[in-house]
Design a protein around this motif. Structure first.
Motif, PDB file in Angstrom:
ATOM      1  N   GLN A   1      37.179  89.017  41.561  1.00  0.00           N
ATOM      2  CA  GLN A   1      37.280  87.598  41.868  1.00  0.00           C
ATOM      3  C   GLN A   1      37.198  86.833  40.556  1.00  0.00           C
ATOM      4  OE1 GLN A   1      34.344  86.448  44.702  1.00  0.00           O
ATOM      5  NE2 GLN A   1      35.060  87.858  46.259  1.00  0.00           N
ATOM      6  N   VAL A   2      38.118  85.915  40.354  1.00  0.00           N
ATOM      7  CA  VAL A   2      38.195  85.187  39.096  1.00  0.00           C
ATOM      8  C   VAL A   2      37.821  83.732  39.330  1.00  0.00           C
ATOM      9  CG1 VAL A   2      39.732  84.494  37.234  1.00  0.00           C
ATOM     10  CG2 VAL A   2      40.010  86.720  38.294  1.00  0.00           C
ATOM     11  N   ASP A   3      36.883  83.249  38.526  1.00  0.00           N
ATOM     12  CA  ASP A   3      36.507  81.843  38.547  1.00  0.00           C
ATOM     13  C   ASP A   3      37.448  81.137  37.574  1.00  0.00           C
ATOM     14  OD1 ASP A   3      35.383  79.351  38.510  1.00  0.00           O
ATOM     15  OD2 ASP A   3      33.346  80.037  38.072  1.00  0.00           O
ATOM     16  N   THR A   4      38.540  80.597  38.088  1.00  0.00           N
ATOM     17  CA  THR A   4      39.585  80.044  37.222  1.00  0.00           C
ATOM     18  C   THR A   4      39.099  78.835  36.433  1.00  0.00           C
ATOM     19  OG1 THR A   4      40.453  78.776  39.093  1.00  0.00           O
ATOM     20  CG2 THR A   4      41.489  80.903  38.625  1.00  0.00           C
ATOM     21  N   GLN A   5      38.251  78.035  37.002  1.00  0.00           N
ATOM     22  CA  GLN A   5      37.743  76.868  36.278  1.00  0.00           C
ATOM     23  C   GLN A   5      36.890  77.297  35.095  1.00  0.00           C
ATOM     24  OE1 GLN A   5      38.559  73.655  36.685  1.00  0.00           O
ATOM     25  NE2 GLN A   5      37.347  73.237  34.851  1.00  0.00           N
ATOM     26  N   ARG A   6      36.038  78.268  35.307  1.00  0.00           N
ATOM     27  CA  ARG A   6      35.191  78.774  34.228  1.00  0.00           C
ATOM     28  C   ARG A   6      36.039  79.416  33.133  1.00  0.00           C
ATOM     29  NH1 ARG A   6      29.944  82.753  34.874  1.00  0.00           N
ATOM     30  NH2 ARG A   6      29.205  82.458  32.767  1.00  0.00           N
ATOM     31  N   MET A   7      37.051  80.176  33.525  1.00  0.00           N
ATOM     32  CA  MET A   7      37.949  80.802  32.549  1.00  0.00           C
ATOM     33  C   MET A   7      38.682  79.741  31.727  1.00  0.00           C
ATOM     34  SD  MET A   7      37.828  84.106  32.550  1.00  0.00           S
ATOM     35  CE  MET A   7      39.375  84.676  31.933  1.00  0.00           C
TER      36      MET A   7
END
Length: 93
Positions: free
Chosen positions: A38-44
């Motif tokens: 699961q990727v936290d796109t905002q954090r990335m």
């Protein structure tokens, strides 16, 4: 397309074992599991912005090393340097 003769082949047609061929009908009937990442796109995106703001080369550190080399305070091991470069670019020395 049929291949009658293969040059240099160690396996003749009579030696080939057809029993090793299997049809996989059970694998296609089972549902595939979803990927577990699961990727936290905002954090990335935030991290990428922070990385873009960092200088790629610390010029103060480069100047300090150059000065130390010029004064003879720092020895340069050419063998170790060339080995590290070869390891980095080719994967072996």
């Amino acid at each position: 397309m049929k291949i009658d003769k293969v040059a240099g082949s160690a396996i003749t047609q009579t030696q080939f074992d057809h029993s090793s061929r299997r049809t996989s009908t059970t694998a296609s009937s089972q549902p595939r599991p979803e990927p577990g990442v699961q990727v936290d796109t905002q954090r990335m995106a935030n991290m990428q912005e922070q990385l873009k703001q960092l200088p790629s080369i610390d010029m103060d550190k480069v100047a300090a090393v150059k000065d130390a080399l010029a004064r003879g305070e720092l020895e340069l091991d050419i063998q170790a340097l060339s080995g590290a470069i070869m390891q980095f670019h080719t994967g072996h020395e």
